[in-house]
Motif scaffolding. Structure first.
Motif, PDB file in Angstrom:
ATOM      1  N   UNK A  17     -48.664 -18.434 -19.543  1.00  0.00           N
ATOM      2  CA  UNK A  17     -50.237 -18.141 -19.619  1.00  0.00           C
ATOM      3  C   UNK A  17     -50.965 -17.892 -20.957  1.00  0.00           C
ATOM      4  N   UNK A  18     -50.364 -16.919 -21.593  1.00  0.00           N
ATOM      5  CA  UNK A  18     -51.097 -16.717 -22.817  1.00  0.00           C
ATOM      6  C   UNK A  18     -50.761 -17.844 -23.747  1.00  0.00           C
ATOM      7  N   UNK A  19     -49.647 -18.445 -23.887  1.00  0.00           N
ATOM      8  CA  UNK A  19     -49.618 -19.638 -24.696  1.00  0.00           C
ATOM      9  C   UNK A  19     -50.369 -20.603 -24.437  1.00  0.00           C
ATOM     10  N   UNK A  20     -50.654 -21.043 -23.081  1.00  0.00           N
ATOM     11  CA  UNK A  20     -51.491 -22.033 -22.736  1.00  0.00           C
ATOM     12  C   UNK A  20     -53.022 -21.648 -23.122  1.00  0.00           C
ATOM     13  N   UNK A  21     -53.353 -20.314 -22.954  1.00  0.00           N
ATOM     14  CA  UNK A  21     -54.894 -19.691 -23.686  1.00  0.00           C
ATOM     15  C   UNK A  21     -54.868 -20.383 -24.919  1.00  0.00           C
ATOM     16  N   UNK A  22     -54.160 -20.048 -25.707  1.00  0.00           N
ATOM     17  CA  UNK A  22     -54.086 -20.235 -27.171  1.00  0.00           C
ATOM     18  C   UNK A  22     -54.161 -21.657 -27.651  1.00  0.00           C
ATOM     19  N   UNK A  23     -53.215 -22.496 -26.741  1.00  0.00           N
ATOM     20  CA  UNK A  23     -53.206 -23.925 -26.857  1.00  0.00           C
ATOM     21  C   UNK A  23     -52.068 -24.236 -28.056  1.00  0.00           C
ATOM     22  N   UNK A  24     -50.903 -24.799 -27.401  1.00  0.00           N
ATOM     23  CA  UNK A  24     -49.930 -24.902 -28.474  1.00  0.00           C
ATOM     24  C   UNK A  24     -50.195 -26.062 -29.673  1.00  0.00           C
ATOM     25  N   UNK A  95     -69.040 -11.240 -23.574  1.00  0.00           N
ATOM     26  CA  UNK A  95     -69.601 -12.298 -24.167  1.00  0.00           C
ATOM     27  C   UNK A  95     -68.415 -13.201 -24.580  1.00  0.00           C
ATOM     28  N   UNK A  96     -67.244 -13.021 -25.049  1.00  0.00           N
ATOM     29  CA  UNK A  96     -66.236 -13.807 -25.258  1.00  0.00           C
ATOM     30  C   UNK A  96     -65.716 -14.558 -24.146  1.00  0.00           C
ATOM     31  N   UNK A  97     -65.559 -13.942 -22.825  1.00  0.00           N
ATOM     32  CA  UNK A  97     -64.979 -14.477 -21.759  1.00  0.00           C
ATOM     33  C   UNK A  97     -66.034 -15.457 -21.065  1.00  0.00           C
ATOM     34  N   UNK A  98     -67.356 -15.178 -21.005  1.00  0.00           N
ATOM     35  CA  UNK A  98     -67.918 -16.092 -20.553  1.00  0.00           C
ATOM     36  C   UNK A  98     -68.264 -17.516 -21.219  1.00  0.00           C
ATOM     37  N   UNK A 284     -55.086 -28.971 -23.862  1.00  0.00           N
ATOM     38  CA  UNK A 284     -56.343 -28.833 -23.289  1.00  0.00           C
ATOM     39  C   UNK A 284     -56.694 -28.149 -21.978  1.00  0.00           C
ATOM     40  N   UNK A 285     -56.028 -29.093 -21.090  1.00  0.00           N
ATOM     41  CA  UNK A 285     -56.267 -29.063 -19.688  1.00  0.00           C
ATOM     42  C   UNK A 285     -55.799 -27.590 -19.261  1.00  0.00           C
ATOM     43  N   UNK A 286     -54.436 -27.406 -19.947  1.00  0.00           N
ATOM     44  CA  UNK A 286     -53.775 -25.989 -19.398  1.00  0.00           C
ATOM     45  C   UNK A 286     -54.570 -24.865 -19.939  1.00  0.00           C
ATOM     46  N   UNK A 287     -55.227 -25.102 -21.107  1.00  0.00           N
ATOM     47  CA  UNK A 287     -55.956 -23.786 -21.732  1.00  0.00           C
ATOM     48  C   UNK A 287     -57.303 -23.577 -20.964  1.00  0.00           C
ATOM     49  N   UNK A 288     -57.984 -24.729 -20.469  1.00  0.00           N
ATOM     50  CA  UNK A 288     -58.813 -24.598 -19.466  1.00  0.00           C
ATOM     51  C   UNK A 288     -58.732 -23.744 -18.350  1.00  0.00           C
ATOM     52  N   UNK A 289     -57.396 -24.128 -17.768  1.00  0.00           N
ATOM     53  CA  UNK A 289     -57.155 -23.378 -16.404  1.00  0.00           C
ATOM     54  C   UNK A 289     -56.879 -21.891 -16.893  1.00  0.00           C
ATOM     55  N   UNK A 290     -56.229 -21.641 -17.999  1.00  0.00           N
ATOM     56  CA  UNK A 290     -56.122 -20.211 -18.577  1.00  0.00           C
ATOM     57  C   UNK A 290     -57.154 -19.235 -18.835  1.00  0.00           C
ATOM     58  N   UNK A 291     -58.283 -20.154 -19.322  1.00  0.00           N
ATOM     59  CA  UNK A 291     -59.553 -19.301 -19.778  1.00  0.00           C
ATOM     60  C   UNK A 291     -60.416 -19.139 -18.608  1.00  0.00           C
ATOM     61  N   UNK A 292     -60.205 -19.989 -17.500  1.00  0.00           N
ATOM     62  CA  UNK A 292     -61.309 -19.567 -16.360  1.00  0.00           C
ATOM     63  C   UNK A 292     -60.750 -18.691 -15.415  1.00  0.00           C
TER      64      UNK A 292
END
Length: 438
Positions: A17-24, A95-98, A284-292
């Motif tokens: 999850x964390x790696x996806x958020x950062x985007x490999x 602010x960052x998370x929104x 990028x799609x994995x990152x989008x899942x993680x951030x939402x």
């Protein structure tokens, strides 16, 4: 069909999850900019950034072990710095998370438009928001499974790119292997400036802590996942930058922002370059899942605390027990991306993130002051490292433009006004913070 029960996340799931958020694949995307700024020593810049961010990661690991709840920096600050500071930190993190989901969706849409220009960017934005929201609303089990598949696939594509770089290097004249680490053009000023930009690649490692209440063993796994995400991400970013820098010595590019695409053509041909670009889209799609997901969990926690209206924000719905209102709200905010300036929005994210990182390190020092007579705590780990991390984050904050800093301060002022209304002119305790001393 929604999941029958809420999922519990393993250490592997949390780390992915964390790696996806950062985007490999992010190091590949910004390689040209980092290489140009550092005069051809991009891997050194990523390595320095890894060390700098690791200081804050150590503080998150300490506090997530002590307080295994989903509130992350907001909760740590409320427990250790008091009600006022807790609210300010929570508001800054918000602010960052929104903004993070909106920026992730928009960047993903830009890449998709470049690959498939028949669909306009705004069309891809609607598709991305719709797909990720459908997955996250369905529940954490489906999100976790899909996130693992996409992240593994994106890492595999990055490794494939590295393999092509190695094959390309094998057919080149003798390469100076230390030239990509330090060369005759290198300066400490250029290195630190490039490292400051590279540090933005690590934003999101802290998002793992927002899943503390969905982890199988939060006190053990959340701290480990935080450190693994920074370590593995930093190792991958540095390795990618090193081989790319060897393949293209020096920091001169026709266009630094498209350097990776040009280098992909050079080492593997046009088809391979398009394939690599597609790999970035998958990541990028994995990152989008993680951030939402992480943003929805922070809103849920703040709603449960009463800082945001609990009737809406603290409600879990369906058999999968997901914060549907929060997910839909974030999806709605993502539509702002249709007319947004990516650079400005990303800078606002940096303001909120680095403010939170600095606050978490202050929290570690506050914990040391409170507990040093009752526990054997290391002065180096609980004071020296956090002080260094505070310096790093304040330096990164200072690099933001004046406009962004003023906008961030304005956001905090709005938070203060909201708190004044929430507490009837500070005549009532801040919601969710009455138990701070318990």
């Amino acid at each position: 069909m929604p999941d029958a029960t809420p999922a519990k996340l393993s250490l592997t799931s949390l780390t992915v999850f964390g790696l996806a958020y950062m985007c490999p694949s992010l190091a590949m995307v910004i390689f040209g900019v980092i290489s140009e700024r550092s005069d051809g020593i991009a891997p050194s810049a990523f390595l320095l950034a890894t060390g700098a961010m690791l200081l804050s990661a150590l503080s998150y690991a300490k506090l997530s072990r002590l307080f295994p709840v989903s509130g992350s920096a907001y909760y740590y600050a409320k427990r250790l710095l008091g009600p006022g500071c807790g609210f300010v930190v929570g508001w800054g993190v918000l602010l960052a998370y929104l903004f993070m989901p909106m920026v992730a969706w928009l960047l993903q849409s830009v890449f998709l438009n470049a690959q498939f220009p028949q669909v306009p960017t705004w069309g891809w934005l609607l598709i991305n928001i719709g797909l990720t929201t459908a997955v996250t609303v369905s529940g954490m089990a489906l999100t976790d499974r899909l996130n693992k598949v996409l992240t593994v696939l994106s890492v595999a594509l990055v490794l494939l790119f590295l393999g092509y770089c190695l094959r390309y290097l094998a057919g080149q004249p003798q390469v100076g292997f230390t030239h990509a680490v330090w060369n005759e053009h290198s300066t400490l000023t250029g290195l630190t400036a490039a490292a400051a930009i590279a540090a933005y690649s690590f934003l999101g490692f802290d998002a793992v802590t927002t899943l503390a209440e969905e982890a199988e063993q939060p006190k053990r796994d959340i701290p480990r996942a935080v450190l693994l995400v920074i370590s593995l991400g930093g190792l991958l970013f540095t390795a990618v930058a090193y081989l790319m820098q060897l393949s293209h010595p020096g920091g001169q590019f026709a266009d630094p922002e498209t350097a990776t695409y040009a280098l992909s053509i050079e080492v593997g041909g046009q088809f391979f370059a398009d394939f690599v670009n597609l790999g970035g889209i998958v990541a990028g799609f994995a990152s989008c899942l993680a951030v939402q997901v992480s943003a929805s969990r922070l809103l849920y926690f703040m709603g449960r605390e009463g800082v945001l209206p609990p009737r809406y924000f603290a409600k879990l719905q369906g058999r999968a027990r997901t914060p549907v209102f929060n997910l839909l709200l974030i999806a709605g905010l993502g539509l702002i991306g249709i007319g947004a300036d990516v650079s400005s929005a990303a800078s606002l994210i940096n303001f909120g993130a680095f403010l939170a990182f600095a606050a978490v390190n202050v929290c570690v020092i506050a914990y040391y002051r409170r507990e040093r007579r009752r526990q054997r705590l290391s002065g180096v780990g609980f004071v020296v490292f956090p002080l260094l991390a505070i310096g790093v984050n304040l330096y990164l904050l200072s690099l933001l433009s004046t406009v962004v800093i003023l906008a961030g301060v304005a956001w905090l002022v709005c938070g203060g006004l909201y708190l004044m209304w929430l507490t009837a002119g500070f005549s009532k305790p801040t919601p969710g913070l009455m138990e701070v001393e318990s």
